[in-house]
Design a protein around this motif. Sequence first.
Motif, PDB file in Angstrom:
ATOM      1  N   UNK A 163       0.844  -1.207   0.000  1.00 40.00           N
ATOM      2  CA  UNK A 163       0.000   0.000   0.000  1.00 40.00           C
ATOM      3  C   UNK A 163       0.877   1.254   0.000  1.00 40.00           C
ATOM      4  N   UNK A 164       1.505   1.557  -1.136  1.00 41.32           N
ATOM      5  CA  UNK A 164       2.397   2.709  -1.237  1.00 41.32           C
ATOM      6  C   UNK A 164       2.262   3.342  -2.610  1.00 41.32           C
ATOM      7  N   UNK A 165       2.649   4.631  -2.690  1.00 39.92           N
ATOM      8  CA  UNK A 165       2.515   5.341  -3.955  1.00 39.92           C
ATOM      9  C   UNK A 165       3.414   6.568  -4.002  1.00 39.92           C
ATOM     10  N   UNK A 166       3.557   7.085  -5.207  1.00 39.56           N
ATOM     11  CA  UNK A 166       4.155   8.386  -5.491  1.00 39.56           C
ATOM     12  C   UNK A 166       3.132   9.156  -6.294  1.00 39.56           C
ATOM     13  N   UNK A 167       2.814  10.372  -5.861  1.00 43.47           N
ATOM     14  CA  UNK A 167       1.910  11.241  -6.612  1.00 43.47           C
ATOM     15  C   UNK A 167       2.615  12.569  -6.855  1.00 43.47           C
ATOM     16  N   UNK A 168       2.614  13.017  -8.120  1.00 43.44           N
ATOM     17  CA  UNK A 168       3.310  14.246  -8.495  1.00 43.44           C
ATOM     18  C   UNK A 168       2.381  15.161  -9.299  1.00 43.44           C
ATOM     19  N   UNK A 169       1.485  15.871  -8.652  1.00 44.65           N
ATOM     20  CA  UNK A 169       0.690  16.858  -9.382  1.00 44.65           C
ATOM     21  C   UNK A 169       1.501  18.140  -9.569  1.00 44.65           C
ATOM     22  N   UNK A 170       1.310  18.793 -10.714  1.00 49.23           N
ATOM     23  CA  UNK A 170       1.952  20.088 -10.947  1.00 49.23           C
ATOM     24  C   UNK A 170       1.132  20.900 -11.930  1.00 49.23           C
ATOM     25  N   UNK A 171       1.298  22.203 -11.843  1.00 45.47           N
ATOM     26  CA  UNK A 171       0.615  23.135 -12.730  1.00 45.47           C
ATOM     27  C   UNK A 171       1.656  24.100 -13.272  1.00 45.47           C
ATOM     28  N   UNK A 172       1.676  24.264 -14.590  1.00 42.23           N
ATOM     29  CA  UNK A 172       2.553  25.236 -15.234  1.00 42.23           C
ATOM     30  C   UNK A 172       1.707  26.390 -15.745  1.00 42.23           C
ATOM     31  N   UNK A 173       2.262  27.595 -15.650  1.00 40.39           N
ATOM     32  CA  UNK A 173       1.598  28.783 -16.178  1.00 40.39           C
ATOM     33  C   UNK A 173       2.541  29.429 -17.184  1.00 40.39           C
ATOM     34  N   UNK A 174       2.092  29.546 -18.417  1.00 42.76           N
ATOM     35  CA  UNK A 174       2.923  30.121 -19.473  1.00 42.76           C
ATOM     36  C   UNK A 174       2.879  31.646 -19.369  1.00 42.76           C
ATOM     37  N   UNK A 175       4.009  32.228 -18.959  1.00 43.10           N
ATOM     38  CA  UNK A 175       4.080  33.678 -18.791  1.00 43.10           C
ATOM     39  C   UNK A 175       4.176  34.385 -20.140  1.00 43.10           C
ATOM     40  N   UNK A 176       4.992  33.844 -21.053  1.00 38.72           N
ATOM     41  CA  UNK A 176       5.103  34.339 -22.428  1.00 38.72           C
ATOM     42  C   UNK A 176       5.705  33.221 -23.276  1.00 38.72           C
ATOM     43  N   UNK A 177       6.227  33.530 -24.458  1.00 40.35           N
ATOM     44  CA  UNK A 177       6.739  32.487 -25.353  1.00 40.35           C
ATOM     45  C   UNK A 177       7.964  31.761 -24.808  1.00 40.35           C
ATOM     46  N   UNK A 219       6.177  27.078 -12.711  1.00 40.47           N
ATOM     47  CA  UNK A 219       5.625  25.773 -12.365  1.00 40.47           C
ATOM     48  C   UNK A 219       5.562  25.635 -10.841  1.00 40.47           C
ATOM     49  N   UNK A 220       4.468  25.040 -10.375  1.00 45.01           N
ATOM     50  CA  UNK A 220       4.261  24.749  -8.964  1.00 45.01           C
ATOM     51  C   UNK A 220       3.869  23.284  -8.868  1.00 45.01           C
ATOM     52  N   UNK A 221       4.480  22.547  -7.939  1.00 48.87           N
ATOM     53  CA  UNK A 221       4.154  21.133  -7.850  1.00 48.87           C
ATOM     54  C   UNK A 221       4.418  20.541  -6.481  1.00 48.87           C
ATOM     55  N   UNK A 222       4.037  19.282  -6.351  1.00 52.47           N
ATOM     56  CA  UNK A 222       4.193  18.524  -5.116  1.00 52.47           C
ATOM     57  C   UNK A 222       4.717  17.136  -5.483  1.00 52.47           C
ATOM     58  N   UNK A 223       5.690  16.657  -4.726  1.00 55.82           N
ATOM     59  CA  UNK A 223       6.127  15.261  -4.798  1.00 55.82           C
ATOM     60  C   UNK A 223       5.711  14.621  -3.489  1.00 55.82           C
ATOM     61  N   UNK A 224       4.737  13.733  -3.542  1.00 54.60           N
ATOM     62  CA  UNK A 224       4.169  13.131  -2.338  1.00 54.60           C
ATOM     63  C   UNK A 224       4.446  11.632  -2.339  1.00 54.60           C
ATOM     64  N   UNK A 225       5.260  11.187  -1.388  1.00 52.62           N
ATOM     65  CA  UNK A 225       5.589   9.779  -1.210  1.00 52.62           C
ATOM     66  C   UNK A 225       4.816   9.244  -0.015  1.00 52.62           C
ATOM     67  N   UNK A 226       4.301   8.038  -0.137  1.00 49.56           N
ATOM     68  CA  UNK A 226       3.538   7.429   0.962  1.00 49.56           C
ATOM     69  C   UNK A 226       3.743   5.925   0.946  1.00 49.56           C
ATOM     70  N   UNK A 227       3.886   5.343   2.130  1.00 53.04           N
ATOM     71  CA  UNK A 227       4.007   3.903   2.243  1.00 53.04           C
ATOM     72  C   UNK A 227       4.807   3.490   3.457  1.00 53.04           C
ATOM     73  N   UNK A 228       4.963   2.171   3.653  1.00 53.85           N
ATOM     74  CA  UNK A 228       5.741   1.685   4.791  1.00 53.85           C
ATOM     75  C   UNK A 228       7.215   2.076   4.635  1.00 53.85           C
ATOM     76  N   UNK A 229       7.896   2.235   5.761  1.00 56.70           N
ATOM     77  CA  UNK A 229       9.270   2.749   5.745  1.00 56.70           C
ATOM     78  C   UNK A 229      10.259   1.838   5.021  1.00 56.70           C
ATOM     79  N   UNK A 230       9.950   0.579   4.858  1.00 60.37           N
ATOM     80  CA  UNK A 230      10.852  -0.322   4.147  1.00 60.37           C
ATOM     81  C   UNK A 230      10.419  -0.558   2.695  1.00 60.37           C
ATOM     82  N   UNK A 231       9.402   0.159   2.233  1.00 61.33           N
ATOM     83  CA  UNK A 231       8.910  -0.001   0.869  1.00 61.33           C
ATOM     84  C   UNK A 231       9.664   0.862  -0.123  1.00 61.33           C
ATOM     85  N   UNK A 232       9.392   0.647  -1.410  1.00 65.65           N
ATOM     86  CA  UNK A 232      10.068   1.371  -2.476  1.00 65.65           C
ATOM     87  C   UNK A 232       9.823   2.878  -2.386  1.00 65.65           C
TER      88      UNK A 232
END
Length: 75
Positions: free
Chosen positions: A25-39, A44-57
Amino acid sequence: MCPLRSDDIQKLEPEILFIASLMEPEFLMRPKVSYKLNDHWRWRFGVDWFEGPSDGFFGRFDRRSRVYSEVICEF
């Protein structure tokens, strides 16, 4: 609070990456949003979220989840 205009919404690029283990029961979730300022510039704003047992991947990084922001120049 200023509402977003349709031009601003078109400059947003949402992205999400979700990887889960089939064995633990473990995962990695990486949501992010980019905003194009010009050409050439984007913000970019994002999150790296790791979850699971301490001995898991992914769980071994559980205490290293992070929130980040970056400015990118593309040429």
